[in-house]
Enzyme design. Structure first.
Site, PDB file in Angstrom:
ATOM      1  N   SER A  15      -6.135  35.753  23.576  1.00  0.00           N
ATOM      2  CA  SER A  15      -5.631  34.678  22.711  1.00  0.00           C
ATOM      3  C   SER A  15      -6.095  34.822  21.264  1.00  0.00           C
ATOM      4  CB  SER A  15      -6.080  33.320  23.248  1.00  0.00           C
ATOM      5  OG  SER A  15      -5.670  32.314  22.344  1.00  0.00           O
ATOM      6  N   THR A  62      -1.969  27.144  27.536  1.00  0.00           N
ATOM      7  CA  THR A  62      -1.042  28.266  27.544  1.00  0.00           C
ATOM      8  C   THR A  62      -0.786  28.740  28.973  1.00  0.00           C
ATOM      9  OG1 THR A  62      -0.498  30.354  26.476  1.00  0.00           O
ATOM     10  CG2 THR A  62      -2.831  30.032  27.024  1.00  0.00           C
ATOM     11  N   LYS A  66       1.391  25.294  31.415  1.00  0.00           N
ATOM     12  CA  LYS A  66       2.124  24.338  30.563  1.00  0.00           C
ATOM     13  C   LYS A  66       2.901  23.278  31.357  1.00  0.00           C
ATOM     14  CE  LYS A  66       2.527  27.321  26.522  1.00  0.00           C
ATOM     15  NZ  LYS A  66       3.432  27.883  25.515  1.00  0.00           N
ATOM     16  N   ALA A 128      14.157  31.678  31.690  1.00  0.00           N
ATOM     17  CA  ALA A 128      14.284  30.280  32.117  1.00  0.00           C
ATOM     18  C   ALA A 128      12.955  29.763  32.660  1.00  0.00           C
ATOM     19  CB  ALA A 128      15.392  30.157  33.163  1.00  0.00           C
ATOM     20  N   GLY A 130       8.701  28.565  31.550  1.00  0.00           N
ATOM     21  CA  GLY A 130       8.097  27.547  30.682  1.00  0.00           C
ATOM     22  C   GLY A 130       8.350  27.795  29.211  1.00  0.00           C
ATOM     23  N   ARG A 151      17.344  36.543  34.756  1.00  0.00           N
ATOM     24  CA  ARG A 151      17.417  37.509  35.863  1.00  0.00           C
ATOM     25  C   ARG A 151      17.746  36.773  37.165  1.00  0.00           C
ATOM     26  NH1 ARG A 151      11.914  40.711  36.505  1.00  0.00           N
ATOM     27  NH2 ARG A 151      11.298  38.586  37.027  1.00  0.00           N
ATOM     28  N   THR A 152      17.031  35.660  37.417  1.00  0.00           N
ATOM     29  CA  THR A 152      17.336  34.814  38.577  1.00  0.00           C
ATOM     30  C   THR A 152      18.284  33.721  38.089  1.00  0.00           C
ATOM     31  OG1 THR A 152      15.087  35.232  39.321  1.00  0.00           O
ATOM     32  CG2 THR A 152      16.294  33.482  40.448  1.00  0.00           C
ATOM     33  N   MET A 214       9.414  36.242  21.447  1.00  0.00           N
ATOM     34  CA  MET A 214       8.306  35.274  21.387  1.00  0.00           C
ATOM     35  C   MET A 214       6.958  35.911  21.738  1.00  0.00           C
ATOM     36  SD  MET A 214      10.368  31.955  22.832  1.00  0.00           S
ATOM     37  CE  MET A 214       8.924  30.989  23.217  1.00  0.00           C
ATOM     38  N   TYR A 216       3.889  38.472  21.025  1.00  0.00           N
ATOM     39  CA  TYR A 216       3.336  38.954  19.765  1.00  0.00           C
ATOM     40  C   TYR A 216       2.294  40.028  20.021  1.00  0.00           C
ATOM     41  CZ  TYR A 216      -0.370  35.670  21.011  1.00  0.00           C
ATOM     42  OH  TYR A 216      -1.355  35.004  21.680  1.00  0.00           O
TER      43      TYR A 216
HETATM   44  P1  ATR Z   1       6.687  31.566  31.024  1.00  0.00           P
HETATM   45  O1  ATR Z   1       6.039  30.276  31.367  1.00  0.00           O
HETATM   46  O2  ATR Z   1       5.945  32.421  30.053  1.00  0.00           O
HETATM   47  O3  ATR Z   1       8.126  31.403  30.625  1.00  0.00           O
HETATM   48  P2  ATR Z   1       7.458  32.300  33.704  1.00  0.00           P
HETATM   49  O4  ATR Z   1       7.688  30.875  34.071  1.00  0.00           O
HETATM   50  O5  ATR Z   1       6.764  33.203  34.670  1.00  0.00           O
HETATM   51  O6  ATR Z   1       6.626  32.448  32.366  1.00  0.00           O
HETATM   52  O7  ATR Z   1       8.872  32.904  33.321  1.00  0.00           O
HETATM   53  C1  ATR Z   1       9.040  34.243  33.001  1.00  0.00           C
HETATM   54  C2  ATR Z   1      10.491  34.482  32.628  1.00  0.00           C
HETATM   55  O8  ATR Z   1      10.653  35.863  32.267  1.00  0.00           O
HETATM   56  C3  ATR Z   1      11.477  34.233  33.756  1.00  0.00           C
HETATM   57  O9  ATR Z   1      12.662  33.733  33.211  1.00  0.00           O
HETATM   58  C4  ATR Z   1      11.661  35.638  34.342  1.00  0.00           C
HETATM   59  O10 ATR Z   1      12.854  35.809  35.028  1.00  0.00           O
HETATM   60  P3  ATR Z   1      12.962  35.337  36.587  1.00  0.00           P
HETATM   61  O11 ATR Z   1      13.130  33.846  36.554  1.00  0.00           O
HETATM   62  O12 ATR Z   1      14.152  36.034  37.106  1.00  0.00           O
HETATM   63  O13 ATR Z   1      11.682  35.776  37.241  1.00  0.00           O
HETATM   64  C5  ATR Z   1      11.679  36.428  33.070  1.00  0.00           C
HETATM   65  N1  ATR Z   1      11.387  37.860  33.240  1.00  0.00           N
HETATM   66  C6  ATR Z   1      10.200  38.430  33.529  1.00  0.00           C
HETATM   67  N2  ATR Z   1      10.312  39.773  33.566  1.00  0.00           N
HETATM   68  C7  ATR Z   1      11.610  40.076  33.303  1.00  0.00           C
HETATM   69  C8  ATR Z   1      12.370  41.289  33.181  1.00  0.00           C
HETATM   70  N3  ATR Z   1      11.806  42.478  33.352  1.00  0.00           N
HETATM   71  N4  ATR Z   1      13.682  41.205  32.866  1.00  0.00           N
HETATM   72  C9  ATR Z   1      14.264  39.999  32.684  1.00  0.00           C
HETATM   73  N5  ATR Z   1      13.610  38.814  32.773  1.00  0.00           N
HETATM   74  C10 ATR Z   1      12.306  38.844  33.076  1.00  0.00           C
END
Ligand code: ATR
Length: 269
Positions: A15, A62, A66, A128, A130, A151-152, A214, A216
């Site tokens: 962080s 973080t 969240k 989709a 947090g 992806r999902t 987003m 960094y």
């Molecule tokens: P955060 O709170 O940081 O958003 P999260 O709730 O784990 O973390 O969400 C991660 C997001 O990144 C999800 O939308 C995930 O897609 P899935 O819902 O299908 O899991 C997406 N993500 C992670 N790795 C990915 C990849 N290689 N390609 C596309 N989307 C990805």
């Protein structure tokens, strides 16, 4: 007397928030300390309770806490309610105020620092989770025409349903993006952290488009792809990180620090 603050996450060692808040404090003459705290995955609420008991004035939250942080405050700001997530808590006497400054931070970075106005622009949000939830309403309020891909697919549809009363979102799976193009693509996935690339098709950027990651501190595969595809602007999330921190600092201290010198200093590190 020094007032104490912290950021809580898991992992948290990476962080940059302690450095950013130390610069804000120095710049504004505020007497605060700010540290990073690792919370066990099943012990987030206990850590917050402990901070409150020991007289801390507030904390940032973080990944991955969240969503869980929504259940702790006695009151949520309208921004936190709209985001379904909390990234800032203020201990205020008997009240615990929960806020979300991520969206305000993103919009300030895109519109003020990068001078890219969102009104009327076709914006594609990747993800989709947090991070995505926190910025949907601010993007709609800035006047963007918003699409979401995940992806999902079911999670993107769930997000679309959660915001249906606030505005219309077009929901896509990645293969459905073939042939479409956008003025701004915001990567709110965690793909960059694992060096992966969301499966975007070529020619997805309109001329003059902005690619915003987003994440960094590193050039992600998404940023590399955006440069190869000739996006006019490619930005990482450092500006957003500093802007959301400034917004938290303002909530806690009532003083708004200047962000540009801090962004410049953080970039040069
Ligand atoms: P955060 O709170 O940081 O958003 P999260 O709730 O784990 O973390 O969400 C991660 C997001 O990144 C999800 O939308 C995930 O897609 P899935 O819902 O299908 O899991 C997406 N993500 C992670 N790795 C990915 C990849 N290689 N390609 C596309 N989307 C990805």
């Amino acid at each position: 007397m020094t007032d104490h603050y912290a950021v809580i996450g898991n992992p948290i060692a990476h962080s940059k928030s302690p450095q950013i808040h130390a610069m804000f404090a120095q710049q504004t003459g505020q007497d605060i300390s700010y540290e990073a705290i690792l919370a066990p995955l099943d012990g987030f609420a206990e850590v917050v309770g402990q901070l409150r008991k020991t007289g801390y004035k507030g904390c940032n939250i973080t990944v991955p806490f969240k969503f869980a942080a929504c259940h702790i405050p006695t009151q949520l700001t309208s921004r936190a309610q709209a985001a379904y997530t909390v990234n800032t808590i203020k201990f205020d006497g008997t009240s615990i105020i929960g806020d979300n400054t991520d969206g305000a931070g993103l919009i300030a970075d895109i519109e003020v620092n990068l001078r890219f106005l969102l009104k009327g622009r076709r914006v594609l949000l990747l993800g989709a989770g947090g991070a995505a939830y926190g910025i949907v309403l601010p993007l709609l309020e800035a006047g963007a025409t918003l699409s979401v891909v995940n992806r999902t697919l079911a999670k993107a549809q769930q997000l679309g349903a959660a915001f249906s009363a606030k505005g219309h979102l077009d929901i896509y799976s990645y293969p459905e993006l073939n042939g479409l193009s956008f003025d701004c693509i915001i990567n709110a996935t965690s793909s960059g952290l694992s060096g992966e690339m969301p499966p975007l098709p070529p020619r997805i950027f309109t001329p003059g488009a902005l690619a915003y990651d987003m994440t960094y501190g590193q050039e992600t595969p998404f940023m590399k792809f955006a440069r190869e595809q000739r996006a006019a602007g490619v930005a990482d999330g450092l500006g957003m990180l500093v802007e959301q921190a400034a917004e938290s600092f303002y909530l806690w201290r009532g003083v708004r620090p200047g962000t540009l010198p801090v962004i410049t200093a953080m970039r040069s590190k």
